[in-house]
Design a protein around this motif. Sequence first.
Motif, PDB file in Angstrom:
ATOM      1  N   LEU A  70     -30.333  25.832 -56.644  1.00 17.87           N
ATOM      2  CA  LEU A  70     -29.484  24.859 -55.951  1.00 17.87           C
ATOM      3  C   LEU A  70     -28.715  24.070 -56.997  1.00 17.87           C
ATOM      4  O   LEU A  70     -29.133  23.991 -58.161  1.00 17.87           O
ATOM      5  CB  LEU A  70     -30.333  23.887 -55.123  1.00 17.87           C
ATOM      6  CG  LEU A  70     -31.116  24.445 -53.938  1.00 17.87           C
ATOM      7  CD1 LEU A  70     -32.093  23.389 -53.408  1.00 17.87           C
ATOM      8  CD2 LEU A  70     -30.174  24.917 -52.831  1.00 17.87           C
ATOM      9  N   SER A  71     -27.645  23.449 -56.568  1.00 18.51           N
ATOM     10  CA  SER A  71     -26.929  22.537 -57.451  1.00 18.51           C
ATOM     11  C   SER A  71     -27.712  21.225 -57.516  1.00 18.51           C
ATOM     12  O   SER A  71     -28.487  20.913 -56.600  1.00 18.51           O
ATOM     13  CB  SER A  71     -25.521  22.277 -56.923  1.00 18.51           C
ATOM     14  OG  SER A  71     -25.590  21.477 -55.741  1.00 18.51           O
ATOM     15  N   PRO A  72     -27.515  20.438 -58.557  1.00 17.90           N
ATOM     16  CA  PRO A  72     -28.155  19.121 -58.595  1.00 17.90           C
ATOM     17  C   PRO A  72     -27.795  18.273 -57.360  1.00 17.90           C
ATOM     18  O   PRO A  72     -28.649  17.549 -56.845  1.00 17.90           O
ATOM     19  CB  PRO A  72     -27.631  18.499 -59.889  1.00 17.90           C
ATOM     20  CG  PRO A  72     -27.374  19.683 -60.771  1.00 17.90           C
ATOM     21  CD  PRO A  72     -26.844  20.743 -59.822  1.00 17.90           C
ATOM     22  N   GLY A  73     -26.574  18.386 -56.869  1.00 22.86           N
ATOM     23  CA  GLY A  73     -26.176  17.646 -55.665  1.00 22.86           C
ATOM     24  C   GLY A  73     -26.973  18.058 -54.446  1.00 22.86           C
ATOM     25  O   GLY A  73     -27.360  17.214 -53.621  1.00 22.86           O
ATOM     26  N   GLN A  74     -27.217  19.356 -54.302  1.00 24.63           N
ATOM     27  CA  GLN A  74     -28.037  19.818 -53.179  1.00 24.63           C
ATOM     28  C   GLN A  74     -29.471  19.316 -53.313  1.00 24.63           C
ATOM     29  O   GLN A  74     -30.096  18.947 -52.316  1.00 24.63           O
ATOM     30  CB  GLN A  74     -28.005  21.354 -53.116  1.00 24.63           C
ATOM     31  CG  GLN A  74     -26.667  21.911 -52.689  1.00 24.63           C
ATOM     32  CD  GLN A  74     -26.585  23.418 -52.892  1.00 24.63           C
ATOM     33  OE1 GLN A  74     -26.927  23.946 -53.955  1.00 24.63           O
ATOM     34  NE2 GLN A  74     -26.132  24.108 -51.852  1.00 24.63           N
ATOM     35  N   LEU A  75     -29.973  19.272 -54.536  1.00 20.54           N
ATOM     36  CA  LEU A  75     -31.320  18.733 -54.755  1.00 20.54           C
ATOM     37  C   LEU A  75     -31.377  17.244 -54.422  1.00 20.54           C
ATOM     38  O   LEU A  75     -32.365  16.771 -53.863  1.00 20.54           O
ATOM     39  CB  LEU A  75     -31.767  18.969 -56.200  1.00 20.54           C
ATOM     40  CG  LEU A  75     -32.194  20.393 -56.532  1.00 20.54           C
ATOM     41  CD1 LEU A  75     -32.356  20.570 -58.037  1.00 20.54           C
ATOM     42  CD2 LEU A  75     -33.472  20.759 -55.799  1.00 20.54           C
ATOM     43  N   LEU A  76     -30.312  16.520 -54.743  1.00 18.91           N
ATOM     44  CA  LEU A  76     -30.243  15.090 -54.398  1.00 18.91           C
ATOM     45  C   LEU A  76     -30.373  14.900 -52.893  1.00 18.91           C
ATOM     46  O   LEU A  76     -31.117  14.043 -52.425  1.00 18.91           O
ATOM     47  CB  LEU A  76     -28.906  14.489 -54.832  1.00 18.91           C
ATOM     48  CG  LEU A  76     -28.649  14.260 -56.295  1.00 18.91           C
ATOM     49  CD1 LEU A  76     -27.220  13.774 -56.512  1.00 18.91           C
ATOM     50  CD2 LEU A  76     -29.630  13.271 -56.849  1.00 18.91           C
ATOM     51  N   THR A  77     -29.632  15.697 -52.150  1.00 21.60           N
ATOM     52  CA  THR A  77     -29.642  15.597 -50.690  1.00 21.60           C
ATOM     53  C   THR A  77     -31.034  15.853 -50.129  1.00 21.60           C
ATOM     54  O   THR A  77     -31.482  15.168 -49.219  1.00 21.60           O
ATOM     55  CB  THR A  77     -28.640  16.611 -50.089  1.00 21.60           C
ATOM     56  OG1 THR A  77     -27.339  16.312 -50.592  1.00 21.60           O
ATOM     57  CG2 THR A  77     -28.621  16.555 -48.580  1.00 21.60           C
ATOM     58  N   GLN A  78     -31.716  16.826 -50.683  1.00 18.14           N
ATOM     59  CA  GLN A  78     -33.032  17.195 -50.158  1.00 18.14           C
ATOM     60  C   GLN A  78     -34.156  16.269 -50.597  1.00 18.14           C
ATOM     61  O   GLN A  78     -35.149  16.138 -49.895  1.00 18.14           O
ATOM     62  CB  GLN A  78     -33.371  18.636 -50.549  1.00 18.14           C
ATOM     63  CG  GLN A  78     -32.473  19.623 -49.835  1.00 18.14           C
ATOM     64  CD  GLN A  78     -32.999  21.030 -49.940  1.00 18.14           C
ATOM     65  OE1 GLN A  78     -34.190  21.263 -50.042  1.00 18.14           O
ATOM     66  NE2 GLN A  78     -32.094  21.990 -49.900  1.00 18.14           N
ATOM     67  N   LEU A 102     -28.473  26.835 -65.244  1.00 17.71           N
ATOM     68  CA  LEU A 102     -27.543  27.945 -65.427  1.00 17.71           C
ATOM     69  C   LEU A 102     -26.141  27.464 -65.118  1.00 17.71           C
ATOM     70  O   LEU A 102     -25.961  26.582 -64.266  1.00 17.71           O
ATOM     71  CB  LEU A 102     -27.895  29.096 -64.474  1.00 17.71           C
ATOM     72  CG  LEU A 102     -29.306  29.653 -64.560  1.00 17.71           C
ATOM     73  CD1 LEU A 102     -29.577  30.569 -63.378  1.00 17.71           C
ATOM     74  CD2 LEU A 102     -29.464  30.414 -65.857  1.00 17.71           C
ATOM     75  N   PRO A 103     -25.126  28.059 -65.739  1.00 18.42           N
ATOM     76  CA  PRO A 103     -23.752  27.686 -65.376  1.00 18.42           C
ATOM     77  C   PRO A 103     -23.463  28.115 -63.937  1.00 18.42           C
ATOM     78  O   PRO A 103     -23.932  29.161 -63.488  1.00 18.42           O
ATOM     79  CB  PRO A 103     -22.879  28.454 -66.365  1.00 18.42           C
ATOM     80  CG  PRO A 103     -23.778  29.364 -67.122  1.00 18.42           C
ATOM     81  CD  PRO A 103     -25.196  29.045 -66.790  1.00 18.42           C
ATOM     82  N   ASP A 104     -22.731  27.272 -63.227  1.00 24.68           N
ATOM     83  CA  ASP A 104     -22.346  27.582 -61.847  1.00 24.68           C
ATOM     84  C   ASP A 104     -21.119  28.483 -61.892  1.00 24.68           C
ATOM     85  O   ASP A 104     -20.058  28.056 -62.341  1.00 24.68           O
ATOM     86  CB  ASP A 104     -22.043  26.286 -61.094  1.00 24.68           C
ATOM     87  CG  ASP A 104     -21.755  26.511 -59.617  1.00 24.68           C
ATOM     88  OD1 ASP A 104     -21.473  27.663 -59.210  1.00 24.68           O
ATOM     89  OD2 ASP A 104     -21.807  25.525 -58.871  1.00 24.68           O
ATOM     90  N   ASP A 107     -17.956  26.988 -60.371  1.00 23.81           N
ATOM     91  CA  ASP A 107     -17.449  25.714 -60.882  1.00 23.81           C
ATOM     92  C   ASP A 107     -17.749  25.659 -62.376  1.00 23.81           C
ATOM     93  O   ASP A 107     -18.899  25.505 -62.787  1.00 23.81           O
ATOM     94  CB  ASP A 107     -18.145  24.548 -60.147  1.00 23.81           C
ATOM     95  CG  ASP A 107     -17.714  23.177 -60.645  1.00 23.81           C
ATOM     96  OD1 ASP A 107     -16.879  23.091 -61.573  1.00 23.81           O
ATOM     97  OD2 ASP A 107     -18.238  22.180 -60.112  1.00 23.81           O
ATOM     98  N   ARG A 108     -16.685  25.780 -63.194  1.00 29.52           N
ATOM     99  CA  ARG A 108     -16.878  25.850 -64.652  1.00 29.52           C
ATOM    100  C   ARG A 108     -17.641  24.659 -65.210  1.00 29.52           C
ATOM    101  O   ARG A 108     -18.333  24.770 -66.203  1.00 29.52           O
ATOM    102  CB  ARG A 108     -15.525  25.938 -65.372  1.00 29.52           C
ATOM    103  CG  ARG A 108     -14.846  27.273 -65.210  1.00 29.52           C
ATOM    104  CD  ARG A 108     -13.601  27.359 -66.032  1.00 29.52           C
ATOM    105  NE  ARG A 108     -12.803  26.122 -65.932  1.00 29.52           N
ATOM    106  CZ  ARG A 108     -11.851  25.788 -66.758  1.00 29.52           C
ATOM    107  NH1 ARG A 108     -11.540  26.576 -67.758  1.00 29.52           N
ATOM    108  NH2 ARG A 108     -11.176  24.668 -66.598  1.00 29.52           N
ATOM    109  N   ARG A 109     -17.505  23.496 -64.580  1.00 37.01           N
ATOM    110  CA  ARG A 109     -18.169  22.300 -65.088  1.00 37.01           C
ATOM    111  C   ARG A 109     -19.559  22.109 -64.482  1.00 37.01           C
ATOM    112  O   ARG A 109     -20.317  21.280 -64.942  1.00 37.01           O
ATOM    113  CB  ARG A 109     -17.325  21.057 -64.803  1.00 37.01           C
ATOM    114  CG  ARG A 109     -15.988  21.087 -65.549  1.00 37.01           C
ATOM    115  CD  ARG A 109     -15.092  19.975 -65.088  1.00 37.01           C
ATOM    116  NE  ARG A 109     -14.774  20.199 -63.663  1.00 37.01           N
ATOM    117  CZ  ARG A 109     -14.413  19.274 -62.808  1.00 37.01           C
ATOM    118  NH1 ARG A 109     -14.320  18.029 -63.191  1.00 37.01           N
ATOM    119  NH2 ARG A 109     -14.142  19.572 -61.561  1.00 37.01           N
ATOM    120  N   GLY A 110     -19.876  22.862 -63.447  1.00 32.84           N
ATOM    121  CA  GLY A 110     -21.129  22.663 -62.725  1.00 32.84           C
ATOM    122  C   GLY A 110     -22.280  23.475 -63.273  1.00 32.84           C
ATOM    123  O   GLY A 110     -22.095  24.414 -64.049  1.00 32.84           O
TER     124      GLY A 110
END
Length: 165
Positions: A70-78, A102-104, A107-110
Amino acid sequence: MEDEVDRLVAAWRRERPDLDVEPLEVLSRVSRLARHLDRARRLAFAEHGLESWEFDVLTALRRAGAPYQLSPGQLLTQTLVTSGTMTNRIDRLAKKGLVERLPDPSDRRGVLVRLTEEGRDRADQALAGLLAQERAILAELTHAQRGELAGLLRQLTAPFDNVPG
């Protein structure tokens, strides 16, 4: 069968007969049960070398399904923590070898946070331990009673879980 809440409610009815203390009969029991559950959870997680917050992050990734990322943002939500807290948690879990960054590709910056095999194994073992603890807590209830209680608790919690914004 009498419990501590019965004694508490009786004392309040004696001391404050002008108040309706009926909510205490339900919510004080929920509160006491939550404390017992918290102890059982901490024990189940500790048996697998995890803290509660580690279990929360690892199981959020595990529930995501393969490839368990998951992205860090998705982890924040959960997990309902701040961005800074999540960054710290990811760092600590990565140092333990339970997750990797891992690189997203979209999204190059994610970045994406992925569960390692060891992280997945620990999450699975801790979940099994937790479920054993929770089954023990519910052992006094029949299957039908557990279903009824789950429905009643859902009715109480749904309005809090479905608040817009």
